[in-house]
Design an enzyme around this catalytic site. Structure first.
Site, PDB file in Angstrom:
ATOM      1  N   CYS A  60       0.824  -1.179   0.073  1.00 37.13           N
ATOM      2  CA  CYS A  60      -0.194   0.034   0.104  1.00 37.13           C
ATOM      3  C   CYS A  60       0.775   1.246   0.054  1.00 37.13           C
ATOM      4  O   CYS A  60       2.036   1.157   0.152  1.00 37.13           O
ATOM      5  CB  CYS A  60      -0.944   0.158   1.186  1.00 37.13           C
ATOM      6  SG  CYS A  60       0.076   0.133   2.814  1.00 37.13           S
ATOM      7  N   ALA A  63       3.195   1.789   2.870  1.00 39.88           N
ATOM      8  CA  ALA A  63       4.426   0.965   2.816  1.00 39.88           C
ATOM      9  C   ALA A  63       5.394   1.570   2.015  1.00 39.88           C
ATOM     10  O   ALA A  63       6.640   1.570   2.227  1.00 39.88           O
ATOM     11  CB  ALA A  63       3.976  -0.404   2.172  1.00 39.88           C
ATOM     12  N   ARG A  94      12.864  -4.149   6.681  1.00 38.88           N
ATOM     13  CA  ARG A  94      13.398  -3.717   5.143  1.00 38.88           C
ATOM     14  C   ARG A  94      14.932  -4.082   5.049  1.00 38.88           C
ATOM     15  O   ARG A  94      15.642  -3.673   3.984  1.00 38.88           O
ATOM     16  CB  ARG A  94      12.841  -2.718   4.594  1.00 38.88           C
ATOM     17  CG  ARG A  94      11.346  -2.900   4.248  1.00 38.88           C
ATOM     18  CD  ARG A  94      10.953  -1.623   3.381  1.00 38.88           C
ATOM     19  NE  ARG A  94      11.523  -1.346   2.430  1.00 38.88           N
ATOM     20  CZ  ARG A  94      11.788  -1.812   1.240  1.00 38.88           C
ATOM     21  NH1 ARG A  94      11.034  -2.717   0.911  1.00 38.88           N
ATOM     22  NH2 ARG A  94      12.497  -1.264   0.268  1.00 38.88           N
ATOM     23  N   HIS A 193       5.605   6.557  -2.446  1.00 40.28           N
ATOM     24  CA  HIS A 193       6.853   7.327  -2.951  1.00 40.28           C
ATOM     25  C   HIS A 193       6.652   8.479  -3.190  1.00 40.28           C
ATOM     26  O   HIS A 193       7.349   9.643  -2.815  1.00 40.28           O
ATOM     27  CB  HIS A 193       7.400   6.563  -3.980  1.00 40.28           C
ATOM     28  CG  HIS A 193       7.572   4.886  -4.007  1.00 40.28           C
ATOM     29  ND1 HIS A 193       7.175   4.256  -5.288  1.00 40.28           N
ATOM     30  CD2 HIS A 193       7.834   4.269  -2.809  1.00 40.28           C
ATOM     31  CE1 HIS A 193       7.480   3.163  -4.636  1.00 40.28           C
ATOM     32  NE2 HIS A 193       7.881   2.971  -3.352  1.00 40.28           N
TER      33      HIS A 193
END
Lengths: 540, 458
Positions: A60, A63, A94, A193
């Site tokens: 999503c 994230a 991550r 992003h």
């Protein structure tokens, strides 16, 4: 290169679509492109909704924002406003490595901060709790900056993370900024992003005008330091005499972001996640950007040469050439070792928003054939190149993601190149502010598949029987149950680094180990065949 | 130092959770759903929830974890997720062909108020669910309770929506195992078999999230409770529910609906909790407790008597989930160890009451908290150190910074294997757990011993 007879990709595409309900099949068909000779055939549908019920790789908006772009920054204290889960799942998962400046320097990455929203806040609002959480975080840690991340219910109940950030910023005298990165926004991580880029640009970039010492100053954008990739690159740049001002955002710090506008070039690694930042810095401060790729030895060499040529200093160009020549010796030695065991083997890569492109280079170098590749959350420009941007339609899901209006900074805009320099770069074939995309680099009769589904993945494994599949954690073990190794290209299977020359060597050896490990030959018990024959005999 | 900013001084926090010792409901619902044969868990929310839950479960199990999502967009968040769910169900049955779909909600679909049972009815009416297939659902708002609550809710929904009965009692009992590992579920079934009992266990993730490497991926592995078994749970003599926080709700609902009397026990971790479990099985069995089980018990007791000197008086800090912490603390007390700090992120006053019963007299200095985080636990440790830390993989950061021997236990374990293969329940599981505790304690003693005090025999 060993000659391999490949099945007809168009037929494989038909197979992939067979089981789908008609409408779904029609939709999916546009996401599957058979790479052909004619450029105009190589168009693909991307960055649109995943069909509900399809088992997708995608995550999503949250994230993409908190996990991908902001996650690797060690000294911005990040509070996740929402129920506990979103914070929990993005806590240390991550592999963004970081090296604080000193043993006392701030590093909040091993911590997880959340308002752990309860029903009471859903009903009566959570702003009060958020304010108090910021106060408590400040009292305990005294960070320079705090980022607030909104999760799904925050947007739905109307908590204003930006207003709270402004208020608390005034009260505490530190930089506090919010991200409206609710999970339902956009169609994948990609929207996150963009939101992360916007807010970093608005609230952080350009806050420190102090001139930077050193020569050949640039930023590295879209490098998140998984498995130490950024460390390898930092060393390489330093050895060749470059000055790396900041990295967005692997091994990064808040102060580096604040002064990043003083650099003279932006290198773009992951085009998808960070091109917004590159474009905005170009418009506001006049910093050109250059798409490079440090995955693969040859691509690393090409990228380093471009970088040296950009600055144009003859001595620098020679230093870089020498460095490349030295590093390539070890690379070629390692390649010669593994190539006979890997030549002609097939690989499929479905991952991320740039890695499916970048990693093809490494496979080429060891003689493997990439027969299919695709992204999880990329857009058409990442597939087909930025040339498609002008004609790109913005649908309802992307329209709500803010596009910042950026103008030349009246005092700080400074063109970095003269007309002559630009001309020279063009002559050298160096294109600024340009990305050609993945598909033009792929061979014909291969497949490019966007937002691949679990079902298509299984079919591909069945039809191609590749030697290796590359994807992420959710896909890994399903692939491997088929007796086919799966290399995770998000987490690197807890290995790496794979960037630069040393990284290429690591990757060659890793792929050799994964494909040729003895265990794949030991899956069947020694008596399996005999018992099968006996069973068949008994039933016949 | 990795957790370099954690101060020794403890200041009250009312709004900020740091390093949580819990996660959200839906992941528990997915894990429970995986314990049904040929079931596809479905997340009614945005894509990220499902992606995160699948990733988290995959990291723990190192197995394919299949689940689908309604892939909410901003539009569905405004107009409701009905269209998404209807479309999802149609696609799921066409493409992935499960027998059962188990839907759980998310904070998103709960906040906008989607009525999932109503949407499922509509899907049945519209023929989006094939005749021989079943869809169940449970409500798992992430802003209530924890992953434990989500597991409990799905288990209850499973019992109510898949369960059935014929009013004719059968020679069988139901076992609700709680949120334990597949190896634990397998071990509990084995103990019941040894006791000569017919059991239906639900959920049962053994054979699902620990499936063998065969060279062929099977989207629905062999394990999991079967639908025909679920349809007989109303005929059982009794339900034995293990773990109050995870299994009680389902057991009581079954009792209310089918008049299947239930007994709620602690998870059979450690000596006495396993004793209570076996003792509870006895009246349902026509057999005496078999010698094989007495032997297993005897071996565990023997191991404790042999190694007791290394355990007695050791201060232990624990964090994790309430059902596990309760039984584990009791076991540690039986080992003469001192569980001085116990923290769960899950809220529950009954947890505190139960822990008081276990630790009140034995370890009066113990600090026990619910709805708290691992940051506080770390602060406690900084104020007065411990000899052993037990918790999930996030504990390794505390263990490294404070140089404490560490046993990984609970969910998630992301950096070691074994937790899915080797049980920690029953006497054999107790022995394995004890072996691991002793292993880290003795390794530490070896590491720190002066040369002249380095012992060959311990």
């Amino acid at each position: 290169m060993k000659k391999v007879n490949l099945p007809d990709a168009a037929k494989i595409k038909d197979e992939l679509l067979k089981t789908y309900p008609t409408k779904v099949g029609r939709k999916r068909s546009k996401h599957i492109t058979v790479v052909g000779e004619k450029k105009e055939d190589n168009s693909i549908q991307a960055n649109v909704r995943t069909v509900p019920g399809i088992i997708t790789q995608r995550g999503c908006c949250y994230a993409g924002c908190r996990g991908v772009v902001l996650g690797p920054t060690r000294d911005i204290l990040q509070i996740i406003h929402g129920p506990v889960g979103c914070a929990y799942y993005s806590w240390l998962t991550r592999r963004n490595q970081t090296r604080p400046e000193s043993p006392d320097a701030p590093n909040y990455m091993p911590y997880c901060f959340t308002t752990d929203m309860q029903e009471e806040q859903i009903v009566f609002g959570g702003e009060k709790k958020l304010k108090q959480a910021i106060q408590e975080a400040y009292d305990l840690f005294h960070p320079k900056a705090i980022g607030i991340f909104a999760t799904c219910p925050v947007g739905l109940i109307g908590d204003d993370v930006h207003q709270v950030s402004r208020e608390m910023s005034r009260e505490l005298g530190i930089n506090i900024f919010g991200f409206s990165c609710e999970g339902y926004k956009g169609v994948s991580q990609s929207a996150g992003h963009h939101i992360a880029n916007n807010q970093l640009f608005k609230h952080v970039v350009g806050r420190d005008d102090e001139p930077i010492a050193g020569k050949y100053k640039f930023n590295l954008l879209g490098e998140y330091n998984i498995g130490g990739d950024a460390f390898v690159l930092e060393e390489m740049f330093a050895e060749c005499g470059f000055t790396l001002v900041s990295t967005f955002s692997g091994n990064s710090s808040y102060d580096d972001f604040c002064k990043s506008h003083n650099a003279d070039l932006n290198l773009v690694m992951c085009h998808r996640s960070i091109n917004y930042m590159a474009e905005m810095m170009q418009t506001k401060f006049g910093i050109p950007w250059l798409k490079i790729n440090f995955i693969g030895a040859q691509e690393t060499a090409n990228s380093m040469r471009k970088l040296a040529n950009y600055f144009g200093d003859q001595q620098l160009i020679e230093t870089v050439d020498k460095y490349i020549a030295r590093e390539m010796q070890a690379v070629e030695k390692a390649r010669a070792e593994v190539r006979p065991r890997l030549e002609g083997k097939l690989a499929l890569l479905f991952v991320g928003g740039s890695r499916a492109h970048h990693y093809q280079e490494l496979f080429k170098e060891i003689g493997m054939k990439v027969v299919g590749a695709g992204y999880e959350f990329a857009h058409r420009d990442d597939y087909e190149g930025r040339k498609v941007l002008d004609g790109l339609e913005v649908d309802a899901d992307s329209r709500n993601i803010e596009e910042l209006k950026v103008a030349n900074d009246s005092t700080r805009y400074k063109p970095r190149l003269s007309a002559d320099q630009k001309k020279k770069l063009t002559q050298q074939g160096i294109k600024l502010n340009h990305y050609e995309g993945m598909i033009p680099t792929m061979e014909k009769n291969t497949l490019s598949i966007d937002d691949i589904s679990q079902y298509e993945q299984e079919k591909l494994l069945e039809l191609y029987k590749p030697a290796l599949f590359c994807a992420g954690i959710k896909e890994k073990y399903g692939v491997q149950k088929n007796g086919i190794p799966c290399k995770q290209l998000h987490s690197y299977d807890y290995g790496g680094p794979y960037a630069g020359f040393q990284g290429a060597i690591n990757f060659y050896r890793e792929i050799d180990r994964m494909i040729n490990t003895r265990i794949w030959k030991l899956i069947d018990a020694p008596w399996k065949e005999e018992e099968q024959i006996r069973a068949n005999f008994a039933t016949s | 130092m990795l957790l370099r900013h954690t101060p020794k001084e403890i200041t009250p926090r009312a709004a900020l959770t740091i390093n949580p010792a819990k996660t959200c409901q839906p992941i528990g619902a997915i894990y429970a759903s995986l314990g049904i044969h040929k079931c596809l868990p479905h997340s009614h929310g945005a894509q990220g929830c499902c992606a995160y839950h699948r990733s988290a479960l995959t990291r723990h199990y190192k197995e394919p974890i299949m689940a689908s999502t309604s892939s909410f967009t901003e539009g569905s968040s405004v107009f409701g997720g009905q269209a998404n769910l209807l479309q999802a169900l149609n696609n799921i049955f066409t493409i992935y062909n499960p027998d059962i779909v188990a839907i759980h909600t998310t904070c998103l679909s709960e906040t906008i108020g989607d009525d999932v049972p109503q949407i499922i009815s509509k899907a049945y009416e519209e023929g989006k669910i094939p005749k021989d297939k079943v869809v169940i659902s449970t409500s798992t708002p992430s802003y209530v309770g924890s992953h434990i609550t989500g597991f409990s809710n799905m288990v209850k929904s499973m019992a109510m929506q898949l369960g059935g009965g014929s009013s004719c009692k059968k020679d069988q009992i139901n076992i609700i195992p709680g949120w334990v590992e597949p190896a634990d579920m397998r071990e509990i079934k084995r103990l019941c078999r040894e006791m000569g009992l017919n059991t239906i266990m639900f959920p049962d993730t053994s054979g699902v999230v620990d499936s063998p490497q065969t060279g062929k991926f099977n989207m629905y592995p062999q394990g999991g409770v079967r639908l025909d078994e679920m349809q007989r749970i109303g005929d059982s003599e009794a339900t034995i529910a293990l773990g109050k926080f995870t299994s009680q709700a389902a057991a009581e609902a079954l009792d209310a609906k089918y008049k299947v009397p239930c007994e709620i026990l602690d998870l059979p971790i450690g000596l006495r909790a396993t004793d209570r479990f076996i003792n509870t099985l006895r009246p349902h069995s026509r057999l005496k407790v078999p010698e094989s089980i007495n032997y297993e018990r005897g071996r565990l007791v023997d191991m404790i008597t042999d190694m007791q000197q290394y355990l007695a008086g050791k201060r232990v800090a624990l964090f994790g989930d309430p059902d596990q912490l309760i039984s584990l603390s009791e076991f540690l007390v039986d080992l003469d160890m001192r569980p001085v700090y116990v923290i769960t992120g899950t809220r529950g006053k009954k947890f505190l009451r139960h822990m008081q019963e276990i630790l009140g007299e034995a370890v009066p200095e113990a600090k026990v908290q619910h709805a708290k985080d691992a940051f506080l636990l770390h602060q406690w440790i900084k104020n007065e150190p411990v000899d052993l830390l037990i918790g999930n993989s996030y504990g390794k950061y505390i263990a490294r910074d404070e140089d404490i021997p560490f046993v990984r236990y609970g969910f998630p374990i992301t950096d070691r294997v074994g937790h899915t293969y080797f049980p920690s329940v029953g006497y054999q599981g107790g022995s394995q757990l004890l072996e691991r505790i002793l292993g880290v304690l003795l390794d530490r003693q070896d590491r720190d011993a002066p040369e002249e005090g380095f012992e060959l025999v311990m």
